[in-house]
Design a protein around this motif. Structure first.
Motif, PDB file in Angstrom:
ATOM      1  N   GLU A  18       0.798  -1.228   0.000  1.00 28.58           N
ATOM      2  CA  GLU A  18       0.000   0.000   0.000  1.00 28.58           C
ATOM      3  C   GLU A  18       0.830   1.277   0.000  1.00 28.58           C
ATOM      4  N   ALA A  19       2.063   1.241   0.476  1.00 31.49           N
ATOM      5  CA  ALA A  19       2.865   2.465   0.583  1.00 31.49           C
ATOM      6  C   ALA A  19       3.154   3.027  -0.813  1.00 31.49           C
ATOM      7  N   PRO A  20       3.096   4.371  -0.974  1.00 29.70           N
ATOM      8  CA  PRO A  20       3.398   4.961  -2.292  1.00 29.70           C
ATOM      9  C   PRO A  20       4.859   4.759  -2.664  1.00 29.70           C
ATOM     10  N   LEU A  21       5.092   4.298  -3.871  1.00 32.49           N
ATOM     11  CA  LEU A  21       6.468   4.080  -4.322  1.00 32.49           C
ATOM     12  C   LEU A  21       7.172   5.407  -4.518  1.00 32.49           C
ATOM     13  N   PRO A  22       8.445   5.524  -4.107  1.00 28.13           N
ATOM     14  CA  PRO A  22       9.197   6.757  -4.354  1.00 28.13           C
ATOM     15  C   PRO A  22       9.502   6.906  -5.845  1.00 28.13           C
ATOM     16  N   PRO A  23       9.876   8.105  -6.282  1.00 30.91           N
ATOM     17  CA  PRO A  23      10.201   8.309  -7.696  1.00 30.91           C
ATOM     18  C   PRO A  23      11.297   7.362  -8.171  1.00 30.91           C
ATOM     19  N   ARG A  24      11.127   6.840  -9.355  1.00 30.24           N
ATOM     20  CA  ARG A  24      12.083   5.963 -10.041  1.00 30.24           C
ATOM     21  C   ARG A  24      12.263   4.607  -9.363  1.00 30.24           C
ATOM     22  N   ALA A  25      11.420   4.282  -8.388  1.00 29.99           N
ATOM     23  CA  ALA A  25      11.536   2.974  -7.747  1.00 29.99           C
ATOM     24  C   ALA A  25      11.201   1.843  -8.703  1.00 29.99           C
ATOM     25  N   GLU A  26      10.456   2.155  -9.760  1.00 25.00           N
ATOM     26  CA  GLU A  26      10.107   1.104 -10.721  1.00 25.00           C
ATOM     27  C   GLU A  26      11.331   0.521 -11.413  1.00 25.00           C
ATOM     28  N   ALA A  27      12.445   1.256 -11.411  1.00 24.93           N
ATOM     29  CA  ALA A  27      13.644   0.771 -12.102  1.00 24.93           C
ATOM     30  C   ALA A  27      14.382  -0.277 -11.289  1.00 24.93           C
ATOM     31  N   VAL A  59       7.809  -2.959 -10.262  1.00 29.17           N
ATOM     32  CA  VAL A  59       9.260  -2.752 -10.209  1.00 29.17           C
ATOM     33  C   VAL A  59       9.909  -3.686 -11.226  1.00 29.17           C
ATOM     34  N   ARG A  60      10.712  -3.130 -12.114  1.00 33.45           N
ATOM     35  CA  ARG A  60      11.247  -3.915 -13.236  1.00 33.45           C
ATOM     36  C   ARG A  60      12.421  -4.802 -12.839  1.00 33.45           C
ATOM     37  N   HIS A  61      13.122  -4.437 -11.760  1.00 33.53           N
ATOM     38  CA  HIS A  61      14.244  -5.277 -11.299  1.00 33.53           C
ATOM     39  C   HIS A  61      14.283  -5.242  -9.781  1.00 33.53           C
ATOM     40  N   VAL A  62      14.062  -6.395  -9.166  1.00 36.50           N
ATOM     41  CA  VAL A  62      14.096  -6.532  -7.715  1.00 36.50           C
ATOM     42  C   VAL A  62      15.248  -7.464  -7.351  1.00 36.50           C
ATOM     43  N   VAL A  63      16.148  -6.983  -6.500  1.00 33.01           N
ATOM     44  CA  VAL A  63      17.234  -7.810  -5.982  1.00 33.01           C
ATOM     45  C   VAL A  63      16.867  -8.212  -4.560  1.00 33.01           C
ATOM     46  N   ALA A  64      16.734  -9.502  -4.327  1.00 33.87           N
ATOM     47  CA  ALA A  64      16.356 -10.029  -3.014  1.00 33.87           C
ATOM     48  C   ALA A  64      17.565 -10.727  -2.409  1.00 33.87           C
ATOM     49  N   THR A  65      17.924 -10.369  -1.177  1.00 32.69           N
ATOM     50  CA  THR A  65      19.109 -10.934  -0.536  1.00 32.69           C
ATOM     51  C   THR A  65      18.744 -11.717   0.712  1.00 32.69           C
ATOM     52  N   ASP A  66      19.584 -12.688   1.022  1.00 29.78           N
ATOM     53  CA  ASP A  66      19.519 -13.410   2.293  1.00 29.78           C
ATOM     54  C   ASP A  66      20.832 -14.151   2.454  1.00 29.78           C
ATOM     55  N   GLY A  80      14.285 -11.907 -15.506  1.00 31.81           N
ATOM     56  CA  GLY A  80      15.164 -10.817 -15.135  1.00 31.81           C
ATOM     57  C   GLY A  80      14.537  -9.812 -14.208  1.00 31.81           C
ATOM     58  N   VAL A  81      13.265 -10.006 -13.863  1.00 32.98           N
ATOM     59  CA  VAL A  81      12.591  -9.078 -12.955  1.00 32.98           C
ATOM     60  C   VAL A  81      13.098  -9.272 -11.532  1.00 32.98           C
ATOM     61  N   VAL A  82      13.290 -10.513 -11.123  1.00 34.30           N
ATOM     62  CA  VAL A  82      13.744 -10.805  -9.770  1.00 34.30           C
ATOM     63  C   VAL A  82      15.100 -11.498  -9.818  1.00 34.30           C
ATOM     64  N   GLU A  83      15.942 -11.144  -8.851  1.00 36.48           N
ATOM     65  CA  GLU A  83      17.269 -11.756  -8.730  1.00 36.48           C
ATOM     66  C   GLU A  83      17.498 -12.051  -7.253  1.00 36.48           C
ATOM     67  N   VAL A  84      17.735 -13.305  -6.925  1.00 37.24           N
ATOM     68  CA  VAL A  84      17.969 -13.708  -5.545  1.00 37.24           C
ATOM     69  C   VAL A  84      19.464 -13.941  -5.370  1.00 37.24           C
ATOM     70  N   VAL A  85      20.087 -13.223  -4.430  1.00 42.68           N
ATOM     71  CA  VAL A  85      21.534 -13.309  -4.261  1.00 42.68           C
ATOM     72  C   VAL A  85      21.857 -13.534  -2.789  1.00 42.68           C
ATOM     73  N   GLU A  86      22.929 -14.250  -2.539  1.00 45.22           N
ATOM     74  CA  GLU A  86      23.398 -14.484  -1.179  1.00 45.22           C
ATOM     75  C   GLU A  86      24.173 -13.274  -0.693  1.00 45.22           C
ATOM     76  N   ALA A  87      23.772 -12.742   0.446  1.00 43.87           N
ATOM     77  CA  ALA A  87      24.462 -11.588   1.026  1.00 43.87           C
ATOM     78  C   ALA A  87      24.098 -11.492   2.487  1.00 43.87           C
ATOM     79  N   ASP A  88      25.027 -10.980   3.285  1.00 40.50           N
ATOM     80  CA  ASP A  88      24.759 -10.776   4.703  1.00 40.50           C
ATOM     81  C   ASP A  88      23.622  -9.774   4.886  1.00 40.50           C
ATOM     82  N   PRO A 125      19.728   1.934  -5.778  1.00 38.74           N
ATOM     83  CA  PRO A 125      18.281   1.740  -5.862  1.00 38.74           C
ATOM     84  C   PRO A 125      17.536   2.941  -5.287  1.00 38.74           C
ATOM     85  N   SER A 126      16.341   3.179  -5.787  1.00 39.94           N
ATOM     86  CA  SER A 126      15.495   4.221  -5.224  1.00 39.94           C
ATOM     87  C   SER A 126      14.618   3.700  -4.102  1.00 39.94           C
ATOM     88  N   LEU A 127      14.619   2.377  -3.896  1.00 38.76           N
ATOM     89  CA  LEU A 127      13.846   1.783  -2.813  1.00 38.76           C
ATOM     90  C   LEU A 127      14.595   0.585  -2.256  1.00 38.76           C
TER      91      LEU A 127
END
Length: 398
Positions: free
Chosen positions: A198-207, A228-235, A259-267, A281-283
């Motif tokens: 529900e939260a409004p996306l900040p400008p350019r967050a779609e990128a 959002v065209r590219h989401v990087v998800a970490t764990d 290519g929309v979602v990318e799951v990467v290992e990170a602390d 990132p803008s978000l």
């Protein structure tokens, strides 16, 4: 990698041994006594309280019945049981101590596991099929190696396997189901997911947006479905990474291949992600563990954060990664720690300011889970649970 531990005991005049498995990190019992359908519940309870584990050799249903009887005994009200008085922090720590003692006693009822034709089995009459549940936690069995596990843990594995098989419907995803894996937090508390939807996306967050500490991948899926065209998800947890990839492949059109979602290992943040012209990132979204206490099992790491370590590391590292031109960090956090006296609001706001951030806005919601809406008066934390508020903090550069 889990430390290999062994249980040794004497049975039928022979010295025996088996590998010990405990996802909660419980140490292997030093004393083991065989038990079966002739074992009386009072005698079993006395042995368990004294530190002697009971290795079940009877009918599987009988083991379930004995565990139920032990549970009734360990949950009996104690006349001198303290509730912590008016100090919510004391009540919380007493509650945690009682829960740890309860888990120790109930964990003393053991059942064997074996490999049969490459499958996990419980070699007891009327035992259920446990192969899928055990594979989800332990991986494939080693042929010929006997294993001992507490019945309570085995039942937890079976329950988690059912959660994974059936999935959890998420209203923010149009009712699509997220399938949590064993040891990965399940999005059963949907209010925090609704905030991100529900939260409004900040400008350019779609990128570009990041989901830090993705767990099951549910927030990354919400962001992708919001356009959002590219989401990087970490764990950093291998189980969470596998779980997120599985869910995102199902929930995002085209899955990882899109290519929309990318799951990467990170602390925390993606490696090499210091702010740059094309990589900022803008978000950045993060739902860290809410309570500053020590976890006692894998799944508790999604709830307990010793010393608020992940929360503080996220705040300290966010300004160096976030787009300076209107970028926002969304911190989703319950105030339960504040209500329990484990952390203050001044602590949180102080950490935000010290990191070079400011609060641009916030969205609040109240939990709808049963413990919050219909709290148990016998629960020492019921006052805090009934007053709890979950907040999405919109953070920007100061």
């Amino acid at each position: 990698m889990t430390e290999r531990q062994t249980v040794r005991w004497a049975e039928d005049g022979e010295d025996r041994s088996a590998r010990w498995r405990s996802e909660s990190g419980a140490r292997p019992p030093k004393q083991v006594a065989p038990a079966d359908d002739r074992t009386r519940a009072d005698a079993a309870y006395t042995l368990a309280c004294e530190g002697t584990a009971l290795l079940w050799r009877g009918d599987y249903v009988g083991a379930r019945q004995l565990l139920t009887a032990l549970t009734r005994r360990v949950d009996r009200p104690s006349r001198g049981r303290a509730q912590g008085g008016g100090d919510p922090a004391a009540a919380f720590h007493r509650h945690r101590a009682r829960q740890a003692q309860r888990a120790r006693i109930l964990g003393m009822l053991l059942v064997p596991l074996e490999a049969a034709d490459g499958r996990w089995t419980v070699p007891l009459r009327r035992a259920p099929d446990v192969d899928g549940a055990c594979r989800g936690a332990y991986g494939p069995p080693d042929a010929g190696e006997p294993v001992l596990v507490s019945l309570r843990e085995l039942l937890g594995l079976i329950g988690a396997h059912e959660w994974h098989r059936k999935g959890v419907p998420v209203p923010a995803l149009g009712g699509a189901r997220v399938h949590p894996c064993y040891g990965v937090f399940s999005p059963v508390r949907g209010e925090y997911v609704d905030l991100v939807a529900e939260a409004p996306l900040p400008p350019r967050a779609e990128a570009l947006a990041w989901d830090v500490g993705t767990g099951s991948g549910v927030l990354a899926a919400v962001l992708a479905r919001r356009g959002v065209r590219h989401v990087v998800a970490t764990d950093q947890d291998p189980r969470a990474l596998a779980c997120a990839r599985e869910n995102l492949d199902r929930l995002v059109p085209g899955g990882a291949a899109s290519g929309v979602v990318e799951v990467v290992e990170a602390d925390l943040f993606p490696a090499g992600s210091r702010r740059g012209a094309a990589a900022a990132p803008s978000l950045v979204v993060c739902n860290p563990p809410w309570l500053p206490a020590k976890p006692t099992s894998a799944v508790e790491r999604a709830v307990y954060d010793p010393g608020s370590g992940m929360l503080r590391a996220f705040l300290e590292g966010l300004p160096g990664r976030l787009d300076e031109d209107g970028g926002e960090g969304w911190l989703i956090l319950s105030d339960l720690a504040e209500l329990l006296g484990l952390r203050t609001r001044d602590d949180l706001l102080g950490w935000i300011g010290a990191a070079g951030l400011r609060v641009a806005g916030r969205l609040d919601t109240r939990p709808v889970h049963r413990r919050a809406t219909a709290p148990d008066p016998d629960d020492p934390l019921h006052a805090a649970r009934s007053a709890e508020v979950t907040t999405l903090w919109r953070l920007t550069h100061a």
